[in-house]
Scaffold this motif. Structure first.
Motif, PDB file in Angstrom:
ATOM      1  N   GLN A   3       0.797  -1.206   0.000  1.00 56.74           N
ATOM      2  CA  GLN A   3       0.000   0.000   0.000  1.00 56.74           C
ATOM      3  C   GLN A   3       0.844   1.276   0.000  1.00 56.74           C
ATOM      4  N   GLN A   4       2.166   1.131   0.208  1.00 55.16           N
ATOM      5  CA  GLN A   4       3.028   2.297   0.223  1.00 55.16           C
ATOM      6  C   GLN A   4       3.696   2.543  -1.130  1.00 55.16           C
ATOM      7  N   LYS A   5       3.354   1.736  -2.135  1.00 54.59           N
ATOM      8  CA  LYS A   5       3.954   1.902  -3.453  1.00 54.59           C
ATOM      9  C   LYS A   5       3.525   3.228  -4.061  1.00 54.59           C
ATOM     10  N   LEU A   6       4.496   3.977  -4.573  1.00 57.21           N
ATOM     11  CA  LEU A   6       4.228   5.314  -5.102  1.00 57.21           C
ATOM     12  C   LEU A   6       4.030   5.287  -6.616  1.00 57.21           C
ATOM     13  N   ARG A 131       2.591   8.884   1.904  1.00 58.81           N
ATOM     14  CA  ARG A 131       3.534   9.395   0.906  1.00 58.81           C
ATOM     15  C   ARG A 131       2.877  10.442   0.011  1.00 58.81           C
ATOM     16  N   LYS A 132       1.797  11.065   0.502  1.00 64.04           N
ATOM     17  CA  LYS A 132       1.064  12.028  -0.298  1.00 64.04           C
ATOM     18  C   LYS A 132       1.901  13.261  -0.626  1.00 64.04           C
ATOM     19  N   PHE A 267       8.503  16.306   4.101  1.00 62.00           N
ATOM     20  CA  PHE A 267       7.094  16.614   4.341  1.00 62.00           C
ATOM     21  C   PHE A 267       6.375  15.397   4.937  1.00 62.00           C
ATOM     22  N   ASP A 268       6.581  14.231   4.343  1.00 62.29           N
ATOM     23  CA  ASP A 268       5.837  13.043   4.759  1.00 62.29           C
ATOM     24  C   ASP A 268       6.283  12.480   6.100  1.00 62.29           C
ATOM     25  N   TYR A 269       7.584  12.530   6.385  1.00 59.33           N
ATOM     26  CA  TYR A 269       8.103  11.843   7.571  1.00 59.33           C
ATOM     27  C   TYR A 269       8.462  12.778   8.728  1.00 59.33           C
ATOM     28  N   HIS A 270       8.509  14.083   8.457  1.00 55.03           N
ATOM     29  CA  HIS A 270       8.819  15.032   9.535  1.00 55.03           C
ATOM     30  C   HIS A 270       7.771  16.135   9.671  1.00 55.03           C
ATOM     31  N   GLY A 271       6.881  16.236   8.703  1.00 57.00           N
ATOM     32  CA  GLY A 271       5.808  17.211   8.804  1.00 57.00           C
ATOM     33  C   GLY A 271       6.045  18.445   7.951  1.00 57.00           C
ATOM     34  N   PRO A 272       4.979  19.232   7.707  1.00 58.75           N
ATOM     35  CA  PRO A 272       5.050  20.404   6.838  1.00 58.75           C
ATOM     36  C   PRO A 272       6.042  21.472   7.319  1.00 58.75           C
ATOM     37  N   ASP A 273       6.226  21.589   8.634  1.00 56.69           N
ATOM     38  CA  ASP A 273       7.123  22.634   9.146  1.00 56.69           C
ATOM     39  C   ASP A 273       8.523  22.532   8.553  1.00 56.69           C
ATOM     40  N   TYR A 274       8.970  21.314   8.274  1.00 58.05           N
ATOM     41  CA  TYR A 274      10.332  21.106   7.795  1.00 58.05           C
ATOM     42  C   TYR A 274      10.512  21.504   6.333  1.00 58.05           C
TER      43      TYR A 274
END
Length: 399
Positions: A3-6, A131-132, A267-274
């Protein structure tokens, strides 16, 4: 995990469809004025009106595109829009006067708005939730690459082979869009409407209120970018750097492509702030350098910094706009976001043009730099107090 395939066939197909749509637009932006002046014998005003007709079609259609996309089978709608895309490009082969060109450009704007919104909405829906950000970033590259390649291809074809070959090539692009967008059948939960139908017409049918914070911030980013896209030919000419304008856009696009995997991962693994805070900082710095660019090195270096900043901000706000709304309203959220971008680039031409005319280009780009910094502050207060918790909670549930 599966399900994580991009890079699924569905996602690749939507990205290619988007690329072919944007290629047609950027080819026509560069080459259609040449056709109008050389083949039809009209001037710059007529060429500008052709672009205006396209913008009218796009801006007027964006708000209703979301309701249409969310209310019908998305894949069937994309098939219809891509077939019309072929017919419109074929119509240019028969265009013998300005009225036909204006009509084709108006309809092209309508089909472009529906087709690009549908492909973007479906691309977002087939992506795995975790992974959006990365996926939408890669999807945005398709438009970035078309922006760089399109004008060059259009001018080369019409210059070497003439307008008939140009419009024939556009027909091939449109046929490729039909194949790419409809070769693979998408899952029913992606393409079919949610089943909830409202009676009558409501404002929410055309705009996604939950996405508005990110729509506005994304619009400000594109307003600033519109200042570069619209005025860089005159700006570089005024400094004797006109020769380097094309290379500026090449550098700008390459930087976006190269940094995309890293930006998407953050973005996906640390969040939008990064991505958003560094993006605003680099975007503002890039405009400072751009406003003081008096040498080829400074111009191209500013393009590098602007590319990193823009490449971090634009997909981030598109992702946040889509994540802020339920999956059943992905089409409306996407159309609201794109509608804001269409208007923002148009407003940049009018407002920043007036500022540049009275105060000069360095001052104008200084204003854009200040606006970028203020947008960063607006994001901070919005994200911390309200929108951030809601959006990330929704994203976590979908994951």
């Amino acid at each position: 995990m599966p399900q994580q395939k991009l890079w699924t066939p569905e996602f690749i197909g939507m990205g290619l469809t988007n690329f072919f749509y944007f290629m047609s637009q950027y080819i026509l932006i560069a080459a259609l004025p040449v056709f109008i002046m050389d083949d039809l014998g009209d001037g710059q005003l007529a060429a500008g009106m052709a672009m205006t007709c396209f913008q009218i079609g796009t801006v007027c259609t964006r708000p209703i595109a979301g309701r249409i996309i969310d209310g019908v089978n998305k894949q069937k709608l994309l098939l219809i829009s891509t077939v019309f895309f072929v017919l419109i490009m074929g119509g240019f082969l028969l265009a013998s006067n300005l009225h036909m060109v204006y009509g084709l450009r108006l309809v092209h704007g309508i089909v472009f708005a529906i087709g690009t919104t549908a492909s973007a909405a479906m691309a977002a829906l087939v992506l795995p939730a975790k992974r959006k950000g990365e996926g939408i970033g890669y999807f945005a590259v398709s438009g970035n690459m078309a922006m760089v390649i399109g004008p060059l291809v259009g001018l080369l074809i019409i210059g070497w082979f003439g307008s008939k070959m140009l419009f024939g090539f556009l027909c091939l692009l449109a046929i490729a869009a039909v194949i790419a967008g409809n070769r693979k059948r998408l899952p029913d939960d992606v393409v079919k409407p949610s089943g909830e139908k409202k009676k009558g017409i409501h404002v929410s049918d055309f705009f996604e209120k939950k996405a508005l914070p990110f729509v506005i911030l994304g619009g400000l980013v594109f307003f600033a970018y519109g200042g570069v896209l619209t005025f860089i030919p005159m700006y570089t000419r005024s400094m004797g750097l006109a020769y380097w304008t094309s290379l500026f856009f090449v550098v700008f696009a390459i930087v976006i492509v190269v940094t995309r995997p890293f930006v998407g991962y953050l973005f996906d693994y640390h969040g939008p702030d990064y991505t958003v805070y560094p993006g605003f900082g680099l975007f503002a710095l890039g405009f400072i350098l751009f406003s003081q660019a008096h040498s080829p090195f400074t111009l191209l270096f500013s393009g590098t910094i602007l590319g990193v900043g823009f490449g971090a901000l634009a997909p981030a706000f598109q992702t946040l706009a889509v994540q802020s709304a339920p999956a059943a309203r992905a089409g409306v959220a996407t159309s609201t976001y794109f509608w804001s971008l269409d208007i923002s680039v148009g407003l940049a031409a009018a407002i920043l043009g007036a500022v540049a005319g009275s105060e000069g280009y360095p001052f104008m780009y200084g204003v854009v730099c200040l606006a970028s910094a203020l947008a960063g502050l607006a994001y901070y207060f919005f994200w911390r107090k309200t929108s951030g918790k809601r959006v990330m909670k929704r994203a976590a549930v979908e994951a």
